[in-house]
Design an enzyme around this catalytic site. Sequence first.
Site, short mmCIF file in Angstrom:
data_model
loop_
_atom_site.label_atom_id
_atom_site.label_comp_id
_atom_site.label_asym_id
_atom_site.label_seq_id
_atom_site.Cartn_x
_atom_site.Cartn_y
_atom_site.Cartn_z
N ALA A 35 0.83 -1.20 0.00
CA ALA A 35 0.00 0.00 0.00
C ALA A 35 0.87 1.25 0.00
O ALA A 35 1.94 1.27 0.61
CB ALA A 35 -0.90 0.00 1.24
N ASP A 36 0.42 2.29 -0.70
CA ASP A 36 1.10 3.58 -0.56
C ASP A 36 0.32 4.42 0.45
O ASP A 36 -0.72 3.99 0.95
CB ASP A 36 1.27 4.28 -1.93
CG ASP A 36 -0.05 4.67 -2.57
OD1 ASP A 36 -1.07 4.74 -1.86
OD2 ASP A 36 -0.06 4.91 -3.79
N SER A 37 0.83 5.63 0.76
CA SER A 37 0.22 6.44 1.82
C SER A 37 -1.26 6.71 1.55
O SER A 37 -2.09 6.69 2.45
CB SER A 37 0.92 7.78 1.96
OG SER A 37 2.28 7.66 1.75
N ASP A 39 -3.29 4.86 -0.26
CA ASP A 39 -4.06 3.62 -0.07
C ASP A 39 -4.46 3.48 1.39
O ASP A 39 -5.58 3.10 1.71
CB ASP A 39 -3.22 2.40 -0.46
CG ASP A 39 -3.02 2.28 -1.97
OD1 ASP A 39 -3.94 2.63 -2.71
OD2 ASP A 39 -1.93 1.85 -2.39
N VAL A 40 -3.51 3.79 2.29
CA VAL A 40 -3.80 3.65 3.72
C VAL A 40 -4.89 4.63 4.14
O VAL A 40 -5.81 4.27 4.87
CB VAL A 40 -2.51 3.86 4.57
CG1 VAL A 40 -2.84 3.84 6.05
CG2 VAL A 40 -1.48 2.79 4.23
#
Lengths: 77, 250
Positions: A35-37, A39-40
């Site tokens: 996950a990238d930022s 996505d979180v």
Amino acid sequence: MSDVYERVKRIVVERLGVEEAEVTSEANFKDDLGADSLDVVELVMELEDEFDLEISDEDAEKITTVGEVVNYIQSHA
Amino acid sequence: MARLDLTGKTALVTGASRGIGRAIAIALAEAGADVAVNYSGSEAAAAETAQAIEALGRRAIVVRANVGKAAEFDAMVQQTLETFGKLDVLVNNAGITRDNLIMRMKEEEFDDVIETNLKGVFNGIKAVTRPMMKQRSGRIINISSVVGILGNAGQANYVAAKAGVIGLTKSASRELASRGITVNAVAPGYIETDMTGKLPKEVQDGIMAQIPLGRMGKPEDVAAVVVYLASDAAAYMTGQTLHVDGGMYM
């Protein structure tokens, strides 16, 4: 395992496009699940809707693994 | 042209009671959008803008908010979402001037302009990010200025804010592109509004000499470009600044 864990797992699988088996309680969203930022952030938004609760930005920043999310929801829902 | 059609879309325009903001709000409605009309001071003028939109057969609401205050911007976005059910287009247009030479400019004059013209844009982007990310689509259009590129004596605060808007546009576009949200800026030149009407005749004549197209712009000239950026026709553009200034900057 709890119902909360199953619901979180379903959302993580859908949102991040990972295999169910990868979504262990120790799995780190960024390191293990790719996950990238953003996505979180989206994941947190979706969990808020699913469990009808508000996760503050401060708390959201501390959440890094699937297990931490489940614990957070269980203690706040 | 069908690709410029905004039927079924909803928009929020800040500073839409007068000038460029009013023209943008009406142009978006002409293209088919329902519009939330934001104002800070002039309620009667905002109501007139809303009436003009309703006369076009579109829905309009009037919302008071100081865009420089994050809580007020958030509440305004909430109200818009509750009324229209979604928000497709945000136009960050609200702006003020407190002109003075740097050596005479008071700290408050600098801070006020930065708060409304730069932080107000940040507040707006932040407020709509969540609903637009959920929709997986959105258009954010920020109004900069030609002076943000060229500089202008007596407007250090305004120029700093308007140049800042261009950088903010680029950063936001990079953060949000993967979620189907585009962020672009429009940099108007000298447009006939109350804001530029205050300038002395000599200054206006001096400006005219720098405009290749030989006339001041109209608010509608800017509004047309905003409608384009809000439409499907501009789907493949993000992080850009479009100059609507009669050729002043090229």
